[in-house]
Design an enzyme around this catalytic site. Structure first.
Site, PDB file in Angstrom:
ATOM      1  N   ASP A  64      -7.979  -0.525 -11.582  1.00  0.00           N
ATOM      2  CA  ASP A  64      -7.477  -0.213 -10.245  1.00  0.00           C
ATOM      3  C   ASP A  64      -7.986  -1.271  -9.273  1.00  0.00           C
ATOM      4  OD1 ASP A  64      -5.945   1.481  -8.573  1.00  0.00           O
ATOM      5  OD2 ASP A  64      -7.744   2.491  -7.849  1.00  0.00           O
ATOM      6  N   GLU A  65      -7.251  -1.497  -8.203  1.00  0.00           N
ATOM      7  CA  GLU A  65      -7.608  -2.485  -7.175  1.00  0.00           C
ATOM      8  C   GLU A  65      -7.808  -3.865  -7.801  1.00  0.00           C
ATOM      9  OE1 GLU A  65      -7.164  -1.556  -4.204  1.00  0.00           O
ATOM     10  OE2 GLU A  65      -7.281   0.620  -4.409  1.00  0.00           O
ATOM     11  N   CYS A  66      -6.903  -4.235  -8.700  1.00  0.00           N
ATOM     12  CA  CYS A  66      -7.044  -5.481  -9.461  1.00  0.00           C
ATOM     13  C   CYS A  66      -6.871  -6.735  -8.611  1.00  0.00           C
ATOM     14  CB  CYS A  66      -6.089  -5.500 -10.642  1.00  0.00           C
ATOM     15  SG  CYS A  66      -4.347  -5.516 -10.150  1.00  0.00           S
ATOM     16  N   GLN A  67      -6.393  -6.602  -7.394  1.00  0.00           N
ATOM     17  CA  GLN A  67      -6.297  -7.774  -6.527  1.00  0.00           C
ATOM     18  C   GLN A  67      -7.666  -8.391  -6.271  1.00  0.00           C
ATOM     19  OE1 GLN A  67      -5.498  -4.669  -5.452  1.00  0.00           O
ATOM     20  NE2 GLN A  67      -6.563  -4.249  -3.531  1.00  0.00           N
ATOM     21  N   MET A 120       0.837  -1.205   0.000  1.00  0.00           N
ATOM     22  CA  MET A 120       0.000   0.000   0.000  1.00  0.00           C
ATOM     23  C   MET A 120       0.872   1.257   0.000  1.00  0.00           C
ATOM     24  SD  MET A 120      -3.261  -0.944   2.403  1.00  0.00           S
ATOM     25  CE  MET A 120      -4.121   0.546   1.971  1.00  0.00           C
TER      26      MET A 120
END
Length: 192
Positions: free
Chosen positions: A87-90, A11
């Site tokens: 974005d936030e591909c996890q 992060m």
């Protein structure tokens, strides 16, 4: 030739800032990028990608049940897409990562994914696992631990600021809940 990119980090390394810069670069050249972000991440409101330095841009939302191949192929048929930014591909599922490879391979659209590599337990997210396996290019974005070393781990903290070792993999939070640290300080914080 279009490729799939996975930009990963702990992060606070500037993943969203980098995504927004990529979007700007495409638009500056008269091209059309399409931005997606996870519906589950509502830290800065819904339907937006926001960076800690104050940049933000509207985004399409995705959730675990969305068929990204169908959505993107229909959008592309309606109005040409030059690039897909995730974005936030996890939070992508295995199937959604596969669908994004289809966007690259069949529609010849570059897909740039930005997200966390691992969770607060040091385990891979599903989306990250398959991006690490299937992406054409892997790019580590770096941030630093409080000691000055590269931070590659994330600690989840309770309300008192103590490291937590257990819990659900996904719990949306910002700097109040998560801290990026090096492996040494990760192990120390968890008493390992």
């Amino acid at each position: 030739m279009a490729q799939m990119y996975f930009y990963y980090s702990a992060m606070n390394a500037g993943k969203s800032t980098t995504l927004l810069q990529s979007s700007f670069n495409y638009r500056e050249r008269g091209m059309r990028p399409v931005i997606f972000t996870a519906a589950i991440d509502d830290r800065f409101g819904t339907g937006k990608v926001s960076s800690r330095i104050g940049l933000e841009e509207d985004a399409e939302l995705y959730n675990k049940s969305d068929d990204l191949w169908s959505k993107l192929s229909m959008m592309h048929a309606d109005t040409h897409i030059d690039c897909v930014l995730i974005d936030e591909c996890q939070f992508l599922t295995k199937e959604q990562v596969y669908q994004l490879t289809e966007v690259v391979d069949k529609l010849h659209i570059p897909v740039l994914c930005y997200g966390l590599r691992s969770d607060f337990r040091g385990e891979l997210f599903d989306g990250s696992r398959y991006l690490l396996s299937w992406a054409d290019k892997l790019v580590e974005l770096k941030t630093i631990c409080h000691c000055g070393r590269k931070a590659n781990m994330v600690i989840r903290q309770d309300e008192a600021g103590h490291a937590i070792a257990d819990g659900d993999q996904v719990e949306i939070g910002g700097n109040d809940r998560y801290v990026s640290v090096c492996r040494k300080h990760y192990k120390e914080a968890l008493g390992r």
